[in-house]
Design a protein around this motif. Structure first.
Motif, PDB file in Angstrom:
ATOM      1  N   THR A   7       2.513  12.111   3.576  1.00  0.00           N
ATOM      2  CA  THR A   7       2.765  10.690   3.830  1.00  0.00           C
ATOM      3  C   THR A   7       1.518   9.858   3.550  1.00  0.00           C
ATOM      4  OG1 THR A   7       4.390  11.266   5.509  1.00  0.00           O
ATOM      5  CG2 THR A   7       3.527   9.017   5.556  1.00  0.00           C
ATOM      6  N   ALA A   8       0.380  10.308   4.057  1.00  0.00           N
ATOM      7  CA  ALA A   8      -0.868   9.563   3.865  1.00  0.00           C
ATOM      8  C   ALA A   8      -1.226   9.444   2.385  1.00  0.00           C
ATOM      9  CB  ALA A   8      -2.001  10.242   4.624  1.00  0.00           C
ATOM     10  N   GLY A   9      -1.008  10.510   1.630  1.00  0.00           N
ATOM     11  CA  GLY A   9      -1.314  10.473   0.195  1.00  0.00           C
ATOM     12  C   GLY A   9      -0.477   9.451  -0.546  1.00  0.00           C
ATOM     13  N   ALA A  10       0.809   9.397  -0.221  1.00  0.00           N
ATOM     14  CA  ALA A  10       1.693   8.433  -0.888  1.00  0.00           C
ATOM     15  C   ALA A  10       1.281   7.004  -0.567  1.00  0.00           C
ATOM     16  CB  ALA A  10       3.135   8.678  -0.472  1.00  0.00           C
ATOM     17  N   ILE A  11       0.978   6.759   0.681  1.00  0.00           N
ATOM     18  CA  ILE A  11       0.610   5.401   1.086  1.00  0.00           C
ATOM     19  C   ILE A  11      -0.767   5.028   0.556  1.00  0.00           C
ATOM     20  CG2 ILE A  11       0.157   3.929   3.094  1.00  0.00           C
ATOM     21  CD1 ILE A  11       3.170   4.763   2.351  1.00  0.00           C
ATOM     22  N   LEU A  12      -1.700   5.963   0.614  1.00  0.00           N
ATOM     23  CA  LEU A  12      -3.047   5.692   0.103  1.00  0.00           C
ATOM     24  C   LEU A  12      -3.013   5.372  -1.388  1.00  0.00           C
ATOM     25  CD1 LEU A  12      -6.110   5.605   0.618  1.00  0.00           C
ATOM     26  CD2 LEU A  12      -6.152   8.061   0.140  1.00  0.00           C
ATOM     27  N   ALA A  13      -2.258   6.142  -2.133  1.00  0.00           N
ATOM     28  CA  ALA A  13      -2.180   5.913  -3.583  1.00  0.00           C
ATOM     29  C   ALA A  13      -1.590   4.543  -3.887  1.00  0.00           C
ATOM     30  CB  ALA A  13      -1.355   7.004  -4.241  1.00  0.00           C
ATOM     31  N   GLY A  14      -0.514   4.193  -3.208  1.00  0.00           N
ATOM     32  CA  GLY A  14       0.097   2.884  -3.420  1.00  0.00           C
ATOM     33  C   GLY A  14      -0.831   1.748  -3.051  1.00  0.00           C
ATOM     34  N   THR A  15      -1.540   1.918  -1.951  1.00  0.00           N
ATOM     35  CA  THR A  15      -2.483   0.885  -1.504  1.00  0.00           C
ATOM     36  C   THR A  15      -3.639   0.741  -2.480  1.00  0.00           C
ATOM     37  OG1 THR A  15      -1.911   1.328   0.799  1.00  0.00           O
ATOM     38  CG2 THR A  15      -3.988   0.180   0.404  1.00  0.00           C
TER      39      THR A  15
END
Length: 97
Positions: A50-58
């Motif tokens: 989850t953190a990876g997906a959100i970090l990448a998008g951000t």
């Protein structure tokens, strides 16, 4: 003006954040309730994905990092998360009391 691809990407990341936050919270609560090492690994693995997906998008949308770099970061978090999830399948259950 945002393109259709950008809107779709933001929508997908929003769904990922919502579902990932729910799953991470539920597995954390299960870990706290059972104190099982497998649940702890499951919680950490889902959190990493989850953190990876959100970090990448951000990083891409807010900071302006190129897509290739943000996708690489997301892939690293996803790989680490899946490694931890796989580990969770092989851990022992809680100690018998």
């Amino acid at each position: 003006m945002l393109g259709a691809n950008t809107v779709l990407l933001v929508a997908a990341k929003t769904v990922t954040l919502c579902c990932g936050a729910v799953l991470t919270t539920m597995t954390y609560r299960a870990y706290r309730r059972t104190n099982a090492p497998a649940m702890r690994a499951l919680w950490i693995g889902i959190g990493l994905v989850t953190a990876g997906a959100i970090l990448a998008g951000t990083l891409h949308q807010v900071i302006g990092i190129p897509v290739t770099v943000s996708v690489t970061i997301e892939s690293l978090f996803t790989a680490a998360g899946f490694l931890v999830l796989t580990y969770s399948l092989y851990t022992e259950g809680p100690e018998a009391q």
